[in-house]
Write a protein that holds these residues in place. Structure first.
Motif, PDB file in Angstrom:
ATOM      1  N   LEU A 182       0.848  -1.194   0.000  1.00  0.00           N
ATOM      2  CA  LEU A 182       0.000   0.000   0.000  1.00  0.00           C
ATOM      3  C   LEU A 182       0.883   1.244   0.000  1.00  0.00           C
ATOM      4  O   LEU A 182       1.929   1.276   0.659  1.00  0.00           O
ATOM      5  N   GLY A 183       0.449   2.296  -0.721  1.00  0.00           N
ATOM      6  CA  GLY A 183       1.226   3.539  -0.777  1.00  0.00           C
ATOM      7  C   GLY A 183       0.861   4.486   0.348  1.00  0.00           C
ATOM      8  O   GLY A 183       0.082   4.159   1.243  1.00  0.00           O
ATOM      9  N   GLU A 184       1.453   5.692   0.277  1.00  0.00           N
ATOM     10  CA  GLU A 184       1.094   6.754   1.233  1.00  0.00           C
ATOM     11  C   GLU A 184      -0.350   7.189   0.962  1.00  0.00           C
ATOM     12  O   GLU A 184      -0.827   7.069  -0.170  1.00  0.00           O
ATOM     13  N   ALA A 185      -1.023   7.719   1.980  1.00  0.00           N
ATOM     14  CA  ALA A 185      -2.394   8.187   1.779  1.00  0.00           C
ATOM     15  C   ALA A 185      -2.732   9.247   2.816  1.00  0.00           C
ATOM     16  O   ALA A 185      -2.080   9.338   3.858  1.00  0.00           O
ATOM     17  N   ASP A 186      -3.763  10.072   2.522  1.00  0.00           N
ATOM     18  CA  ASP A 186      -4.180  11.132   3.456  1.00  0.00           C
ATOM     19  C   ASP A 186      -5.032  10.583   4.591  1.00  0.00           C
ATOM     20  O   ASP A 186      -5.052  11.134   5.683  1.00  0.00           O
ATOM     21  N   GLY A 187      -5.802   9.553   4.281  1.00  0.00           N
ATOM     22  CA  GLY A 187      -6.775   9.051   5.260  1.00  0.00           C
ATOM     23  C   GLY A 187      -6.181   7.960   6.130  1.00  0.00           C
ATOM     24  O   GLY A 187      -5.024   7.558   5.943  1.00  0.00           O
ATOM     25  N   PRO A 188      -6.949   7.474   7.080  1.00  0.00           N
ATOM     26  CA  PRO A 188      -6.448   6.442   7.991  1.00  0.00           C
ATOM     27  C   PRO A 188      -6.279   5.085   7.313  1.00  0.00           C
ATOM     28  O   PRO A 188      -7.061   4.721   6.435  1.00  0.00           O
ATOM     29  N   LEU A 189      -5.246   4.380   7.732  1.00  0.00           N
ATOM     30  CA  LEU A 189      -5.056   2.995   7.298  1.00  0.00           C
ATOM     31  C   LEU A 189      -5.824   2.110   8.288  1.00  0.00           C
ATOM     32  O   LEU A 189      -5.469   2.028   9.468  1.00  0.00           O
ATOM     33  N   CYS A 190      -6.888   1.495   7.798  1.00  0.00           N
ATOM     34  CA  CYS A 190      -7.741   0.681   8.666  1.00  0.00           C
ATOM     35  C   CYS A 190      -7.453  -0.799   8.419  1.00  0.00           C
ATOM     36  O   CYS A 190      -7.153  -1.196   7.292  1.00  0.00           O
ATOM     37  N   VAL A 191      -7.573  -1.599   9.481  1.00  0.00           N
ATOM     38  CA  VAL A 191      -7.370  -3.042   9.304  1.00  0.00           C
ATOM     39  C   VAL A 191      -8.558  -3.821   9.853  1.00  0.00           C
ATOM     40  O   VAL A 191      -9.314  -3.331  10.686  1.00  0.00           O
ATOM     41  N   VAL A 192      -8.648  -5.045   9.354  1.00  0.00           N
ATOM     42  CA  VAL A 192      -9.566  -6.042   9.886  1.00  0.00           C
ATOM     43  C   VAL A 192      -8.755  -7.313  10.076  1.00  0.00           C
ATOM     44  O   VAL A 192      -8.016  -7.711   9.164  1.00  0.00           O
ATOM     45  N   VAL A 193      -8.854  -7.925  11.262  1.00  0.00           N
ATOM     46  CA  VAL A 193      -8.284  -9.254  11.506  1.00  0.00           C
ATOM     47  C   VAL A 193      -9.423 -10.092  12.053  1.00  0.00           C
ATOM     48  O   VAL A 193      -9.883  -9.862  13.176  1.00  0.00           O
ATOM     49  N   SER A 194      -9.903 -11.031  11.249  1.00  0.00           N
ATOM     50  CA  SER A 194     -11.159 -11.644  11.658  1.00  0.00           C
ATOM     51  C   SER A 194     -11.436 -12.945  10.924  1.00  0.00           C
ATOM     52  O   SER A 194     -10.972 -13.159   9.814  1.00  0.00           O
ATOM     53  N   ARG A 195     -12.227 -13.777  11.579  1.00  0.00           N
ATOM     54  CA  ARG A 195     -12.875 -14.841  10.826  1.00  0.00           C
ATOM     55  C   ARG A 195     -13.811 -14.176   9.836  1.00  0.00           C
ATOM     56  O   ARG A 195     -14.407 -13.142  10.141  1.00  0.00           O
ATOM     57  N   LEU A 196     -13.935 -14.743   8.655  1.00  0.00           N
ATOM     58  CA  LEU A 196     -14.902 -14.210   7.700  1.00  0.00           C
ATOM     59  C   LEU A 196     -16.172 -15.041   7.843  1.00  0.00           C
ATOM     60  O   LEU A 196     -16.273 -16.131   7.285  1.00  0.00           O
ATOM     61  N   LEU A 233     -14.772   5.037   2.950  1.00  0.00           N
ATOM     62  CA  LEU A 233     -13.395   5.114   3.443  1.00  0.00           C
ATOM     63  C   LEU A 233     -12.421   5.498   2.321  1.00  0.00           C
ATOM     64  O   LEU A 233     -11.685   6.485   2.433  1.00  0.00           O
ATOM     65  N   VAL A 234     -12.424   4.727   1.242  1.00  0.00           N
ATOM     66  CA  VAL A 234     -11.376   4.919   0.233  1.00  0.00           C
ATOM     67  C   VAL A 234     -11.567   6.220  -0.543  1.00  0.00           C
ATOM     68  O   VAL A 234     -10.590   6.848  -0.951  1.00  0.00           O
ATOM     69  N   ASP A 235     -12.821   6.664  -0.704  1.00  0.00           N
ATOM     70  CA  ASP A 235     -13.040   7.921  -1.430  1.00  0.00           C
ATOM     71  C   ASP A 235     -12.516   9.121  -0.654  1.00  0.00           C
ATOM     72  O   ASP A 235     -12.328  10.197  -1.217  1.00  0.00           O
ATOM     73  N   ARG A 236     -12.313   8.943   0.679  1.00  0.00           N
ATOM     74  CA  ARG A 236     -11.759  10.031   1.491  1.00  0.00           C
ATOM     75  C   ARG A 236     -10.275   9.811   1.787  1.00  0.00           C
ATOM     76  O   ARG A 236      -9.733  10.361   2.737  1.00  0.00           O
ATOM     77  N   GLY A 237      -9.658   8.976   1.003  1.00  0.00           N
ATOM     78  CA  GLY A 237      -8.217   8.799   1.157  1.00  0.00           C
ATOM     79  C   GLY A 237      -7.828   7.748   2.175  1.00  0.00           C
ATOM     80  O   GLY A 237      -6.657   7.605   2.525  1.00  0.00           O
ATOM     81  N   GLY A 238      -8.810   7.002   2.681  1.00  0.00           N
ATOM     82  CA  GLY A 238      -8.487   5.944   3.635  1.00  0.00           C
ATOM     83  C   GLY A 238      -8.050   4.673   2.919  1.00  0.00           C
ATOM     84  O   GLY A 238      -8.197   4.544   1.701  1.00  0.00           O
ATOM     85  N   GLN A 239      -7.495   3.745   3.690  1.00  0.00           N
ATOM     86  CA  GLN A 239      -7.032   2.474   3.126  1.00  0.00           C
ATOM     87  C   GLN A 239      -7.526   1.323   3.991  1.00  0.00           C
ATOM     88  O   GLN A 239      -7.774   1.495   5.188  1.00  0.00           O
ATOM     89  N   LEU A 240      -7.626   0.150   3.386  1.00  0.00           N
ATOM     90  CA  LEU A 240      -8.023  -1.039   4.139  1.00  0.00           C
ATOM     91  C   LEU A 240      -7.048  -2.181   3.875  1.00  0.00           C
ATOM     92  O   LEU A 240      -6.737  -2.489   2.723  1.00  0.00           O
ATOM     93  N   ALA A 241      -6.580  -2.791   4.965  1.00  0.00           N
ATOM     94  CA  ALA A 241      -5.848  -4.061   4.851  1.00  0.00           C
ATOM     95  C   ALA A 241      -6.605  -5.090   5.678  1.00  0.00           C
ATOM     96  O   ALA A 241      -6.894  -4.851   6.854  1.00  0.00           O
ATOM     97  N   LEU A 242      -6.928  -6.194   5.048  1.00  0.00           N
ATOM     98  CA  LEU A 242      -7.732  -7.212   5.740  1.00  0.00           C
ATOM     99  C   LEU A 242      -6.988  -8.544   5.767  1.00  0.00           C
ATOM    100  O   LEU A 242      -6.391  -8.962   4.774  1.00  0.00           O
TER     101      LEU A 242
END
Ligand code: ADP
Length: 475
Positions: free
Chosen positions: A283-297, A313-322
């Motif tokens: 993932l690159g640099e971003a303005d928004g928060p880097l959010c994560v999920v660690v979970s059973r699906l 989230l992503v439209d406001r510059g956030g990121q997700l790593a799951l």
């Protein structure tokens, strides 16, 4: 020291499928300071047997459901154990409850009735020179222990903890005799459930006290929405039901000394962990928060809502790593969300070390569960200065203080509540989080508040010890 016997189907570090294992593994250590020695009775699955050093037979059974069995006394992983060695039931490849293809073992009712029987026998006779003052059983797999104790007139008090009420431990009525269940108790106030046998209901009706893993979940369990058919039973036992929050192992989950993570003691120090996490996930640099999920699906975890709310989230510059695994449809949908999207990175699998890096490196952790008895990952988040964004349910309510205008003004907020459990509400929470993240100071205050929360086992262990003492007063 007073003595407590824990009867459980999983226990860290030996065998784990979910939060129950963490609780069962942590409680014995934390109870020592409270004057209780807890020993743990576990099934002798292959993985457990392989981990044992020297063992000593404490009890023997000539035949338990088709084969000989022994209770072995042993130590492993820092725990004092009783292991039910019954190879015809437990010596198998696969998981504790299902084969390697994910199918439940067809003889699960027998396998866990045997575990429960062994627990009841230790309660009645002791094992070696050790005898419990209290028996503490977990979920349906140990639910028959309080019943067998009742059947045998054993006067040791018991506590049953509900970690997940979704699993009832059902068996057909035709198995009554085989499981050693008295027909006189095959009633609504016993273990009868819609014409069958429920091991969970047996525990709920025959244990001296009931607990679950958060005060809010204790209240929710008594409602039809969350009680999963057992809310009536629990309402009848309301006086005996309480909620005790789970803790986490603050040595294992310690941002200042975590072998999987560049160490830090305060929010600004998370930078290196964040960089490592970005690199790991590409993932690159971003303005928004880097959010994560660690979970059973699974449906329980509400992650389908996150898929729908992701644009907020992503439209406001956030990121997700799951990081997660489970339901193939959800796995596929998350893989698809990752595909070609620079702000979304998905890893399907189970990876303890990576989960540490994710929780350390992220700005926020998202837990949008439809129900959540306690939840552990939001507690890891608090400890690591990673702001939890959580559904307004169960233990998530009790452990996270929502960033309302009032909580922000008084400086006590630790995260965000999502209410009701819809994609729209989650989208709104993600927008609130993104806005606050960009404000800097208010966000850092929330991180520091979280890092100061007492999320270890000390408080919970004191509450369990007080509960044990209330039903087993010292002689
Ligand atoms: P549940 O028991 O319902 O799964 P909890 O939040 O109580 O939920 O506990 C889940 C535990 O399993 C946590 O310790 C979490 O970090 C861990 N976990 C879940 N999925 C993964 C994964 N894919 N990789 C690593 N750890 C995971």
């Amino acid at each position: 020291m007073r003595h407590a016997l824990s009867v459980t189907s999983e226990c860290v570090p030996l065998v784990k499928t979910g939060g129950l294992a963490d609780v069962a593994g942590a409680l014995p250590g934390a109870l020592v300071a409270e004057g209780w020695e807890m020993r743990t009775l576990l099934p002798g699955y292959s993985v457990v047997m392989d981990a044992l050093g020297k063992t000593k037979a404490a009890l023997t059974f000539e035949s338990l459901f088709g084969g000989p069995a022994k209770v072995l006394q042993a130590s492993a992983g820092g725990l004092k154990l009783f292991v039910l060695d019954a190879p015809h039931l437990f010596k198998r490849d696969g998981g504790p409850y299902s084969d390697s293809g994910g199918r439940d073992w067809p003889d699960n009712p027998q396998r866990f009735a045997v575990l429960s029987l062994a627990g009841a026998r230790i309660a009645a006779e002791g094992a070696g020179k050790w005898a419990p003052d209290v028996v503490h059983v977990h979920d349906w797999q140990a639910g028959l222990t309080p019943y067998y104790m009742h059947r045998d007139g054993t006067r040791v008090p018991s506590v049953m903890t509900i970690h997940n009420i979704a699993f009832h431990g059902l068996a057909p009525a035709a198995q009554l005799d085989q499981l050693g269940l008295d027909r006189a108790d095959f009633t609504e106030s016993g273990f009868e459930y819609w014409g069958g046998i429920s091991a969970l209901k047996a525990g709920l009706n025959f244990a001296t006290k009931l607990t679950t893993v958060s005060p809010s979940y204790a209240r929710e369990l008594m409602t039809p929405e969350f009680g999963m058919g057992l809310d009536g039973v629990l309402r009848q036992r309301a006086e005996d039901l309480s909620g005790i929050l789970n803790g986490i192992d603050t040595d294992v989950w310690n941002p200042a000394g975590d072998p999987n993570v560049p160490a830090y003691k305060s929010p600004p120090g998370k930078r290196r962990a964040k960089a490592a996490l970005r690199k790991e996930f590409g993932l690159g640099e971003a303005d928004g928060p880097l959010c994560v999920v660690v979970s059973r699906l699974s449906d329980q975890k509400g992650l389908d809502l996150l898929l729908d709310a992701l644009p907020a989230l992503v439209d406001r510059g956030g990121q997700l790593a799951l990081l997660g695994s489970g339901d193939p449809t959800l796995e596929g949908r998350f893989r698809a969300a990752d595909n070609g999207h620079p702000s979304v990175a998905v890893r399907i699998g189970y990876d303890e070390a990576l989960s540490h890096l994710m929780i350390a490196g992220a700005d926020a952790i998202i837990v949008p569960s439809r129900f959540e008895p306690c939840g552990l990952t939001q507690l890891y988040g608090l400890r690591y200065g990673t702001v939890p964004i959580v559904a307004y349910t169960g233990g998530l309510i009790d452990t996270v203080i929502d960033a309302t205008p009032m909580a922000l003004r008084t400086g006590v907020a630790t995260g965000f509540h999502v209410h009701p459990a819809t994609a729209d509400a989650l989208a709104r929470a993600l927008m609130r989080a993104t806005d606050l993240y960009k404000e800097g100071d208010a966000w850092r205050l929330m991180q520091r508040n979280g890092m100061k929360m007492p999320v270890g086992w000390e408080r919970s262990a004191a509450e369990y010890a007080a509960l044990y003492a209330s039903i087993a007063p010292a002689p």
